[in-house]
Design a protein around this motif. Structure first.
Motif, PDB file in Angstrom:
ATOM      1  N   SER A  60      25.251  12.847 -13.841  1.00  7.69           N
ATOM      2  CA  SER A  60      25.288  12.396 -15.452  1.00  7.69           C
ATOM      3  C   SER A  60      26.009  13.519 -16.259  1.00  7.69           C
ATOM      4  O   SER A  60      27.190  13.018 -17.060  1.00  7.69           O
ATOM      5  CB  SER A  60      24.222  11.997 -16.149  1.00  7.69           C
ATOM      6  OG  SER A  60      23.383  11.265 -15.351  1.00  7.69           O
ATOM      7  N   GLU A  61      25.527  14.474 -16.062  1.00  8.51           N
ATOM      8  CA  GLU A  61      26.359  15.850 -16.911  1.00  8.51           C
ATOM      9  C   GLU A  61      27.682  16.132 -16.433  1.00  8.51           C
ATOM     10  O   GLU A  61      28.407  16.233 -17.613  1.00  8.51           O
ATOM     11  CB  GLU A  61      25.252  16.872 -16.713  1.00  8.51           C
ATOM     12  CG  GLU A  61      25.264  18.070 -17.752  1.00  8.51           C
ATOM     13  CD  GLU A  61      24.683  17.547 -19.188  1.00  8.51           C
ATOM     14  OE1 GLU A  61      23.901  16.551 -19.197  1.00  8.51           O
ATOM     15  OE2 GLU A  61      24.876  18.256 -20.256  1.00  8.51           O
ATOM     16  N   LYS A  67      30.080  13.641 -17.880  1.00  8.15           N
ATOM     17  CA  LYS A  67      30.262  14.028 -19.400  1.00  8.15           C
ATOM     18  C   LYS A  67      31.305  14.756 -19.730  1.00  8.15           C
ATOM     19  O   LYS A  67      32.055  14.697 -20.505  1.00  8.15           O
ATOM     20  CB  LYS A  67      28.807  14.095 -20.156  1.00  8.15           C
ATOM     21  CG  LYS A  67      28.013  12.906 -20.017  1.00  8.15           C
ATOM     22  CD  LYS A  67      26.555  13.227 -20.969  1.00  8.15           C
ATOM     23  CE  LYS A  67      25.521  11.943 -20.667  1.00  8.15           C
ATOM     24  NZ  LYS A  67      24.238  12.462 -20.802  1.00  8.15           N
ATOM     25  N   LYS A  70      28.999   6.578 -14.991  1.00  9.24           N
ATOM     26  CA  LYS A  70      29.558   5.640 -16.287  1.00  9.24           C
ATOM     27  C   LYS A  70      30.122   6.598 -17.456  1.00  9.24           C
ATOM     28  O   LYS A  70      30.801   6.152 -17.859  1.00  9.24           O
ATOM     29  CB  LYS A  70      28.919   4.566 -16.384  1.00  9.24           C
ATOM     30  CG  LYS A  70      27.821   5.121 -17.243  1.00  9.24           C
ATOM     31  CD  LYS A  70      26.728   3.742 -17.848  1.00  9.24           C
ATOM     32  CE  LYS A  70      25.615   3.951 -18.482  1.00  9.24           C
ATOM     33  NZ  LYS A  70      24.570   3.223 -18.916  1.00  9.24           N
ATOM     34  N   HIS A  71      29.538   7.706 -17.470  1.00  7.37           N
ATOM     35  CA  HIS A  71      29.810   8.632 -18.579  1.00  7.37           C
ATOM     36  C   HIS A  71      31.256   9.258 -18.445  1.00  7.37           C
ATOM     37  O   HIS A  71      31.630   9.702 -19.425  1.00  7.37           O
ATOM     38  CB  HIS A  71      28.763   9.696 -18.873  1.00  7.37           C
ATOM     39  CG  HIS A  71      27.505   9.174 -18.898  1.00  7.37           C
ATOM     40  ND1 HIS A  71      27.113   8.607 -20.087  1.00  7.37           N
ATOM     41  CD2 HIS A  71      26.364   9.264 -18.104  1.00  7.37           C
ATOM     42  CE1 HIS A  71      25.680   8.244 -19.727  1.00  7.37           C
ATOM     43  NE2 HIS A  71      25.342   8.663 -18.647  1.00  7.37           N
TER      44      HIS A  71
END
Ligand code: KIV
Ligand code: ZN
Length: 518
Positions: free
Chosen positions: A60-61, A64, A90-91
């Motif tokens: 996730s990170e 981003k 999805k980020h």
């Protein structure tokens, strides 16, 4: 004339990091992803989100933070896996879901699925992934040992269900280059819809053919190579990014393909991956090995001085290595150190330079000449001093032919001075026993590794240790001209990291591995 582009898909953080012992911390994964993005890697496979909380958070990170690269996550052929993967990727500005299932007879036997049942599962899971994300990659794991007719059938199903990239893994490193090329050519020729998608090649190096197999696949029509930095990966590893990229650059005359990689960033990331994974690069490794550009024999050196092309097919600076190698000494200043480190391919911030300069001065006081390899060792050594709850103040070890060896140790633990004297079977054992006496713990030492950095009796030793406690894995590194001191510092470095990990909680234990494919 413009050349076809070969997309570079890096899986250091997934296939590489999943190899036993190569576990990286969250911060290290983010750092490596940043370097991959910066060097022009097209797709970063950032992890396997369902495998653990840690993997999910890292993917996730990374998603981003990514600026250029597509960020991909791995998912088994199960709907909850695919959902979890999507939640993580999805980020990203450009996300990709990579879903897979083992299609060879051996792999089909594990979930006990018939060919038809597996085909149905593929249809259902790829469709589900495509409903979530426009960019879907599908892999028939162990493709190179899957019956050809069945492979055609399932690849066609995956394409119809919406896969945009079909990856053909040689999971066990069994294929030879001609077969690798033949397989891609046959798939392109025989599978309806093959011209609408990209074929990828994913090779393991069990027979030392991963690079050759990947390049052969490209010549036959694959346009994505899956690889890792330093060839990191389980068993004999994966295709090495630096090898395929440099092969395509240096032999562009016979392999006219472009990649988007800035090859001058190769050495820096190679060193960082070696450090954070705890897997050193073998000296004679192509492109990034310590000896890859060394010319030691008299004849070679003479030829090199007259014309570098005599024995060199690529320039060291093309991979981010300095051309010359004049050592620094104790009178060298901060500017000289910074220039040298930059010439060697390290990006050093002001704070890091400050820290390295102090340690460089200390080393230069003890060693007349500080060579490039000494500097690499300094860079490998910890700089996370703000997290140091344990510090070694003094260490003296008595050795002799009559054992046992005796270590006198003084340590600062959370601001209080403690001392002890312990014996052991050898100086390192005595020292580790002393650390353990002052700071009792249950962490298990999984790896203890020593390397001499340069030649000579005043050479520095670099020491790496890896420890495990309750599923948390930490590594520690240090370098010193005294091997026992380097060992003690590496051990304490690992313990300091363990304390940080204890506070944060969580574990590196993975609930599932990609081997539990179904
Ligand atoms: O080697 C392999 O088959 C893999 C798959 C998960 C693509 O890594
Ligand atoms: Zn693999």
């Amino acid at each position: 004339m413009t050349q076809d582009k070969v997309v570079i898909f890096d899986t250091t953080l997934r296939d590489g990091e999943q190899s036993p012992g190569a576990t990286m911390t969250h911060a290290e994964k983010l750092e490596i992803a940043g370097l991959l993005d910066d060097m022009g890697v097209d797709i970063i496979e950032a992890g396997f989100p369902i495998a653990s909380e840690g993997d999910f958070n890292a993917v996730s990170e990374i998603a981003k933070n990514a600026t250029n690269s597509v960020i991909c996550g791995l998912a088994r052929a199960q709907l909850p896996d695919i959902d979890r993967c999507w939640e993580a990727v999805k980020h990203a500005e450009r996300p990709r879901i990579h879903t897979f299932i083992g299609t060879s007879p051996l792999h089909r036997a594990i979930p006990n699925l018939t060919q038809d049942e597996m085909a149905e599962r593929i249809e259902q899971t790829v469709t589900h992934a495509r409903n979530l994300c426009d960019n879907v990659q599908w892999s028939p794991m162990d493709a190179t040992r899957t019956e050809l007719d069945y492979l055609y059938r399932v690849v066609e199903i995956a394409i119809k269900a919406g896969a945009t990239t079909i990856n053909i893994p040689d999971t066990v490193g069994y294929t030879a280059p001609r077969e690798s090329a033949d397989l891609i050519a046959k798939l392109i020729e025989n599978v309806p819809g093959a011209d609408e998608i990209v074929f990828a090649t994913h090779c393991h190096n069990d027979l030392g053919m991963a690079t050759a197999n990947s390049l052969a696949a490209v010549e036959a029509g694959a346009r994505q190579i899956e690889c890792t930095i330093n060839g990191l990966g389980e068993r004999a590893g994966n295709t090495a990014l630096e090898e395929v990229v440099m092969a395509l650059k240096v032999r562009n005359d016979i392999m006219p393909f472009q990649t988007g990689i800035d090859t001058r960033k190769i050495m820096n990331i190679s060193r960082r991956v070696a450090t954070v994974s705890g897997f050193p690069v073998q000296f004679n490794k192509a492109i990034v090995g310590k000896n890859a550009f060394a010319h030691e024999s008299g004849i070679h050196q003479d030829g090199m001085l007259k014309n570098a092309e005599t024995f060199e097919i690529m320039r060291p600076e093309d991979v981010g290595l300095a051309g010359t190698s004049l050592p620094l000494g104790k009178h060298s200043g901060r500017a000289a150190l910074r220039a040298k480190l930059e010439e060697m391919g390290f990006d050093v911030g002001d704070n890091q330079l400050k820290d390295v300069f102090v340690r460089f001065k200390d080393l230069a006081d003890r060693k007349k000449e500080v060579f490039d390899d000494d500097l690499i060792a300094l860079m490998r050594t910890s700089t996370d001093t703000e997290d140091e709850r344990l510090k070694i103040e003094k260490l003296a070890v008595r050795c002799g032919t009559e054992g046992p060896q005796v270590a006198d140790l003084v340590m600062d633990i959370d601001g209080t001075r403690h001392m002890t004297t312990q014996t052991g079977d050898g100086p390192v054992d005595a020292t580790f026993n002393a650390v353990k006496a002052l700071f009792p713990h249950e962490a298990r030492l999984q790896l203890y590794q020593v390397h001499a950095v340069t030649e000579g009796t005043d050479a520095q030793a670099t020491v790496s240790v890896r420890m495990e406690e309750d599923g948390r894995i930490v590594t520690g590194q240090s370098a010193d001209t005294d091997t026992v001191v380097a060992s003690a510092k590496a051990y304490v470095h690992a313990l300091n990291r363990l304390l940080v990990r204890r506070e944060k909680g969580g574990s590196d234990k993975r609930e599932v591995s990609y081997k539990d494919a179904t």
